[in-house]
Design an enzyme around this catalytic site. Structure first.
Site, mmCIF file in Angstrom:
data_model
loop_
_atom_site.group_PDB
_atom_site.id
_atom_site.type_symbol
_atom_site.label_atom_id
_atom_site.label_comp_id
_atom_site.label_asym_id
_atom_site.label_seq_id
_atom_site.Cartn_x
_atom_site.Cartn_y
_atom_site.Cartn_z
ATOM 1 C CG MET A 185 -1.798 -1.251 1.280
ATOM 2 S SD MET A 185 -2.873 -1.359 -0.149
ATOM 3 C CE MET A 185 -3.133 -3.110 -0.223
ATOM 4 C CB CYS A 186 2.235 3.617 -1.269
ATOM 5 S SG CYS A 186 3.440 2.293 -1.028
ATOM 6 C CB THR A 187 -0.806 7.885 0.396
ATOM 7 O OG1 THR A 187 -1.676 6.953 1.042
ATOM 8 C CG2 THR A 187 -1.610 9.091 -0.069
#
Length: 328
Positions: free
Chosen positions: A1-3
């Site tokens: 995951m990441c933003t």
């Protein structure tokens, strides 16, 4: 995951930033890949060459595994997880540069001078479904790419092929697909930084307790859907800093809103995603900044002629633990 988010400061300078959220310990550190570097490839025995030097986060594990960075032309790029939707080619294609998914960021930062240049050259690449030696799987990835003009695109390859999409929100997270995230923002048109006005319910007048009611309904969980909305709202309404240092500070506060502490996002096998580091790419300046989880000190690595023209990559290992000053 990441933003990931792009940000423009008061002087018009652009930045790309991201959280690296993952359960596997990557132990990433800043690295400068010099000009005219040759990468080995899991998809092509001959490997591939790059022209541009770039600062990036990654590790040398019998070949560099790199995940986000900025090159000397002012292009920033980050790779993020695209689980359940990514679909890559089954075989090599003659006349194209064959790349494994985990090698795409190396090719972009080493060869692309702008988003417009990427749009012209991306069809020269064939992304092949080849497993990464570290994870033992074909890593499902998609990419955000921005340049110092403020242009920003998302690259997603699914069963229908490669999609190169302009990113008007300047935000990206994970699955679902990018177009779904943009449409979902239509469900949050009520969000605003100022408070909502009073409302009458019959003869009763309802008024908010203090400031902040304009953000009622802003999702606070750690799903990619909620992180996209939260990052888009906070990015849009954060003050524009005047300096590069102030811009990195502003971005650190924006990413604070989506950073994942250890333990709060666990899987059913005993692992947990957490924000192992935050990376900041100063596109006009040509510098990479890294802020690790265990030590919130921000390390800056500049693309100087010395490291750009070096014969080998230059690595910058980071501190592991937070240091405190004692005040008696």
């Amino acid at each position: 995951m990441c933003t990931s988010v792009m940000y423009q400061n008061a002087k018009g300078n652009w930045f790309l930033a991201r959280t690296m959220d993952f359960s596997f310990e990557l132990d990433g550190r800043p690295v400068v890949i010099p000009r005219n570097f040759h990468f080995q490839s899991d998809a092509n025995e001959a490997g591939f060459d790059t022209k541009l030097g770039f600062g990036v986060a990654g590790r040398n594990l019998n070949g560099y595994i790199l995940v986000d960075g900025v090159n000397e032309a002012g292009v920033g790029a980050a790779t993020l997880y695209f689980d359940g939707l990514a679909k890559f080619a089954d075989q090599r294609e003659h006349g194209k540069t064959d790349l494994a998914p985990h090698e795409v960021i190396n090719w972009i930062l080493g060869n692309i001078t702008s988003v417009a240049d990427l749009k012209e050259k991306i069809n020269d690449v064939n992304i092949v479904a080849i497993a990464n030696d570290l994870f033992k799987i074909v890593v499902p990835l998609h990419w955000i790419v921005g340049d110092k003009s403020g242009a920003c695109v998302v690259l997603e390859q699914d069963k229908e092929g490669m999609h190169v999409m302009d990113d008007p929100a300047k935000v990206m997270t994970n699955s679902p697909d990018f177009q779904w995230h943009l449409k979902n923002l239509n469900n949050y048109v009520q969000l605003k930084p100022t408070s909502h006005s009073a409302k009458a319910y019959g003869e009763f007048k309802s008024d908010a307790y203090g400031l902040g009611s304009g953000a009622l309904g802003l999702p606070g969980d750690y799903t990619s859907v909620s992180r996209f909305v939260r990052a888009a709202f906070i990015r849009e309404n954060t003050d524009k800093a005047d300096t590069t240092g102030g811009s990195i500070n502003a971005l650190s506060h924006i990413l604070n809103s989506v950073e994942i502490p250890k333990g709060v996002k666990a899987d059913n096998e005993g692992g947990c995603d957490y924000s192992q580091y935050r990376g900041y790419m100063s596109l006009d300046e040509g510098a990479y900044y890294m802020q690790p989880y265990d030590d919130q000190t921000i390390t800056r690595v500049a693309l100087t002629p010395e490291v750009l023209n070096a014969s080998e990559p230059t690595e910058y290992p980071l501190q592991k633990q937070q240091q405190f000053n004692s005040v008696n």
